[in-house]
Motif scaffolding. Structure first.
Motif, PDB file in Angstrom:
ATOM      1  N   ASN A 195       0.846  -1.196   0.000  1.00  0.00           N
ATOM      2  CA  ASN A 195       0.000   0.000   0.000  1.00  0.00           C
ATOM      3  C   ASN A 195       0.882   1.246   0.000  1.00  0.00           C
ATOM      4  O   ASN A 195       1.323   1.725   1.046  1.00  0.00           O
ATOM      5  CB  ASN A 195      -0.922  -0.010   1.218  1.00  0.00           C
ATOM      6  N   SER A 196       1.139   1.772  -1.180  1.00  0.00           N
ATOM      7  CA  SER A 196       2.081   2.893  -1.314  1.00  0.00           C
ATOM      8  C   SER A 196       1.600   4.145  -0.583  1.00  0.00           C
ATOM      9  O   SER A 196       2.403   4.875   0.010  1.00  0.00           O
ATOM     10  CB  SER A 196       2.316   3.211  -2.794  1.00  0.00           C
ATOM     11  N   LYS A 197       0.292   4.411  -0.610  1.00  0.00           N
ATOM     12  CA  LYS A 197      -0.233   5.598   0.070  1.00  0.00           C
ATOM     13  C   LYS A 197      -0.030   5.496   1.577  1.00  0.00           C
ATOM     14  O   LYS A 197       0.338   6.466   2.240  1.00  0.00           O
ATOM     15  CB  LYS A 197      -1.718   5.777  -0.256  1.00  0.00           C
ATOM     16  N   LEU A 198      -0.280   4.317   2.126  1.00  0.00           N
ATOM     17  CA  LEU A 198      -0.098   4.107   3.561  1.00  0.00           C
ATOM     18  C   LEU A 198       1.374   4.292   3.939  1.00  0.00           C
ATOM     19  O   LEU A 198       1.690   4.942   4.946  1.00  0.00           O
ATOM     20  CB  LEU A 198      -0.562   2.699   3.934  1.00  0.00           C
ATOM     21  N   ILE A 199       2.262   3.722   3.129  1.00  0.00           N
ATOM     22  CA  ILE A 199       3.696   3.822   3.413  1.00  0.00           C
ATOM     23  C   ILE A 199       4.173   5.268   3.307  1.00  0.00           C
ATOM     24  O   ILE A 199       4.909   5.761   4.166  1.00  0.00           O
ATOM     25  CB  ILE A 199       4.496   2.906   2.466  1.00  0.00           C
ATOM     26  N   GLU A 200       3.736   5.953   2.259  1.00  0.00           N
ATOM     27  CA  GLU A 200       4.128   7.359   2.085  1.00  0.00           C
ATOM     28  C   GLU A 200       3.630   8.225   3.237  1.00  0.00           C
ATOM     29  O   GLU A 200       4.328   9.127   3.713  1.00  0.00           O
ATOM     30  CB  GLU A 200       3.577   7.894   0.755  1.00  0.00           C
ATOM     31  N   SER A 201       2.425   7.950   3.689  1.00  0.00           N
ATOM     32  CA  SER A 201       1.865   8.694   4.819  1.00  0.00           C
ATOM     33  C   SER A 201       2.675   8.459   6.085  1.00  0.00           C
ATOM     34  O   SER A 201       2.945   9.387   6.852  1.00  0.00           O
ATOM     35  CB  SER A 201       0.407   8.280   5.037  1.00  0.00           C
ATOM     36  N   ALA A 202       3.081   7.203   6.292  1.00  0.00           N
ATOM     37  CA  ALA A 202       3.877   6.865   7.476  1.00  0.00           C
ATOM     38  C   ALA A 202       5.260   7.501   7.401  1.00  0.00           C
ATOM     39  O   ALA A 202       5.785   7.983   8.410  1.00  0.00           O
ATOM     40  CB  ALA A 202       3.988   5.349   7.605  1.00  0.00           C
TER      41      ALA A 202
END
Length: 756
Positions: free
Chosen positions: A359-366
């Protein structure tokens, strides 16, 4: 035939006429004058103040603050230097014998200076420049060094420090007896692992007070004094054993131990019972961190008899807490057993499509939330530069349930690694007082500092439902009131339609009693009960239970969309075991100074008024017993075989983000929570994420362990009081009722309406 005096004088004159002898005499005289002058200059303070008799008479050493459990067992310490003083009477004779034999065999004969050994050191270190000369230091000289340290004077630094220590040693001997000197020494000498003093070392390496250590243990600790890192028994067990045996041999040499005993003891294995008092390790680290916060605030309000502020790290305070040492051990063991297994199931359920990897969005957010990223931005680094920095691989400590490892990974790899871990919070309190008996704030304090008891607030799911039912019963709704299972769409709340977990197709013509609905955690009925009693009355009820934060004023409140801390939820649930009075979980009972004088005491904080009637309390307790005996928490009986008197409530939040379990026994209320710290990551399925699977097993394993220990019989064998005849009568009805033919004919399977 004797030489005449005149002939002897002539011989001396001849020798002195030799220019090499003459210069040697001059050199020796100069050295002696230099040493004498240096000594006098040190004595008068030209190289810094030398402690006076008065200074030495009032020695004040920094001492660790001790944290004790309810039975006064040590659970942790706060310190800069880990030190706990003891008296001479606490020191076993074999420890004193080992110390004197190894460190200072003529200790009882000299006045602080062993002149023979000291001269040897002066010659070797000053004239021969032998850095390994060592020796020469008496116990009193070492004590002087321990008390006042050494300074770097560049040229002749060793000599200046030695002279200073000899002056101080003489003064120490003039003030203190030999027994007092030994006590001061053993209370200040540094041992391995940043430990100061024999009591702290005994507790750390052998988990016992110094007065209980054996000859072998005493010899081991004395052996480390030669080089406390090199002979650290935790790190170098065999090397420590060899040094221990040297100490034993010295005891034989000086008549403190027989040769037969030496032969026996030398063959014994080196045994440790290591207990770290590191702030991040040891028992109850989350509890100790929370108590520390409270202490820092409390000590700001207290003054010493001299009018100064107390220092948490130096003043040797004694803090008595409510924690139960053994119960805490069992709680932590239960948590680890369950969470290590659940983590494997959790990762397996996602397989290769895990959100922490794909999940790229989740990782980027983190990544964006990382402190390191914020620092890079403040430094003006570009996006590409930040990405490059985050992808640099470095050796990194990583937590794993199989054992910690060090891997060469990047910051992003490390973030993905930690994103996958489920975390937990578990709190057990005495319901009549709020005294905290067990406190597990997370899975491992070293890597997860966030406390899920006091800091975290998560949606509580179905564990909120008993509060709705409490308000309903307390406002005269009969326990045998029937509510239909059928779905209702609330048009004034965006056509919100509450549904029940576990079945898509439910008979809309079946009606449940309040007891059956609560024990089976029926969502549709919980919302209807909330509608019946009214949101304002439920909010008022919750406030009376000590939960003062603002909660959602909407129908979904019935399903636990409110975020509440484990601590506040536990205090509210305690009311069902405490005559309707909520409690505030507390940790500290009293604080003493290092002399044992009480400087502060604390009493339980219990609500003055009952939050509801005794009738309501008994009804709700019976309903929650049904949850365990025939509802959503039956695993306690069927899977874990618990036969204790238990009432409880499971809870699961939307998208399986949080799992909860509330366990009520007559003398203990325990709440467990399980979930991922990243709210975007939930369990893959309800079967895995529901409270009965994710959180309940921690409670179950905890009670299995309590049941095996007779020390907890007063808790595990306690019985609930019998409910009144009125309560039993009012609950005596069929759990379900099906609508009659006529009602079924005109009843819609699903209806739309506004929420009242």
């Amino acid at each position: 035939m004797k030489a005449s005096p005149s002939r002897f004088k002539t011989s001396i004159k001849k020798i002195l006429k030799n220019k090499w002898i003459k210069w040697l005499v001059i050199l020796l005289t100069a050295i002696l004058l230099f040493l004498f002058g240096l000594y006098i200059s040190i004595y008068v303070g030209l190289f810094g103040k030398v402690p006076t008799i008065e200074d030495i008479s009032s020695i004040k050493q920094e001492q660790a603050t001790q944290l004790l459990d309810k039975d006064e067992k040590l659970i942790g310490k706060y310190y800069i230097y880990d030190r706990q003083p003891v008296t001479y009477e606490d020191l076993p004779k074999h420890l004193i014998d080992a110390l004197v034999a190894t460190e200072d065999s003529r200790f009882y004969e000299h006045d602080g200076i062993d002149n023979i050994s000291l001269m040897r050191v002066f010659v070797k270190s000053l004239i021969l420049q032998d850095k390994s000369a060592g020796g020469g230091s008496t116990i009193t000289l070492q004590l002087a060094k321990n008390l006042y340290g050494r300074k770097n004077y560049a040229l002749f630094s060793m000599l200046i420090n030695k002279f200073k220590e000899s002056i101080v040693a003489k003064r120490i001997e003039s003030v203190y007896s030999k027994e007092e000197i030994l006590t001061l020494y053993l209370n200040t000498v540094p041992f391995s692992d940043n430990t100061y003093g024999i009591e702290s070392a005994s507790l750390k390496f052998f988990n016992k007070s110094v007065n209980d250590i054996s000859i072998l243990e005493a010899a081991t600790l004395v052996g480390t004094l030669k080089a406390n890192t090199y002979y650290n028994p935790r790190v170098h067990l065999e090397r420590s054993k060899d040094r221990r045996n040297v100490v034993l041999s010295q005891m034989v040499n000086y008549g403190y131990l027989s040769k037969d005993s030496l032969a026996y003891f030398s063959e014994q294995d080196q045994q440790l019972d290591y207990r770290s008092f590191n702030h991040d390790l040891g028992l109850a680290p989350y509890f100790r961190a929370e108590v520390k916060k409270q202490l820092e605030s409390i000590l700001d309000t207290l003054k010493t008899p001299e009018g100064e502020k107390y220092d948490l790290y130096k003043d040797g305070l004694i803090v008595h807490t409510t924690l139960d040492f053994k119960m805490q051990q069992l709680a932590e063991a239960a948590m680890k057993e369950h969470m290590s297994k659940l983590q494997v199931d959790f990762e397996t359920s996602y397989g290769k499509n895990s959100p922490w990897e794909t999940n790229s969005k989740l990782i980027e957010s983190a990544i964006a939330k990382l402190t390191k990223v914020q620092t890079y931005k403040e430094q003006g680094l570009t996006k590409n530069q930040i990405e490059d920095s985050l992808n640099i691989k470095r050796p990194t400590d990583l937590f794993s349930w199989k054992g910690d490892t060090i891997k060469n990974i990047s910051t992003i790899d490390s973030l993905k690694h930690y994103l996958k871990f489920l975390n937990t919070g578990m709190l057990s309190v005495e319901p009549t007082t709020g005294a905290v008996r067990a406190y597990v704030g997370g899975i491992d304090y070293r890597y997860f500092k966030y406390d899920h008891i006091s800091q975290s607030e998560r949606q509580v799911g179905s564990t909120f439902k008993p509060f709705v039912y409490t308000a309903a019963i307390n406002n005269s709704l009969s326990p045998c009131t029937y509510f239909s299972l059928n779905k209702v769409t609330y048009t004034d709340y965006d056509d919100w339609t509450p549904t029940n977990s576990g079945s898509d197709e439910e008979d809309p013509f079946i009606n449940y009693t309040l007891e059956n609905a609560l024990s089976n955690s029926v969502n549709t009925i919980s919302v209807k009960v909330l509608e019946e009693v009214g949101i304002p009355k439920v909010l008022e009820q919750v406030e009376k239970l000590g939960i003062s934060k603002k909660l959602p004023n909407e129908p979904s409140l019935a399903l636990g969309v409110a975020a509440i801390s484990v601590k506040d939820l536990t205090g509210a649930y305690a009311s069902y075991l405490n005559k309707g009075k909520a409690v505030k979980p507390y940790y500290i009972t009293k604080i003493e100074d290092k002399f044992g004088n009480v400087i502060a005491t604390y009493q339980p904080e219990i609500s003055e008024k009952e939050a509801y009637t005794e009738y309501t309390r008994q009804v709700l307790l019976e309903m929650m017993k049904s949850t365990v005996n025939k509802g959503t928490a039956t695993r306690l009986r069927s899977t874990y075989g618990l036969k204790n008197e238990i009432a409880g409530k499971t809870g699961t939040t939307q998208n399986n983000k949080d799992g909860w379990f509330v366990g009520l026994t007559p003398k203990l209320v325990t709440i467990t929570w399980v979930g991922n710290d990243n709210h975007s990551i939930g369990f893959k399925s309800t079967g895995m994420g529901q409270g009965s699977n994710s959180a309940l097993p921690i409670f179950a394993k905890f009670y299995q362990k309590l049941n095996k220990d007779s020390d907890f019989n007063t808790i595990t064998k306690a019985q609930f009081e019998k409910p009144s005849e009125q309560v039993l009568t009012d609950l005596d009805c069929e759990p379900t009722k099906r609508d009659g033919f006529i009602k079924r004919l005109f009843k819609k399977k699903e209806k739309k309406k506004k929420f009242n």
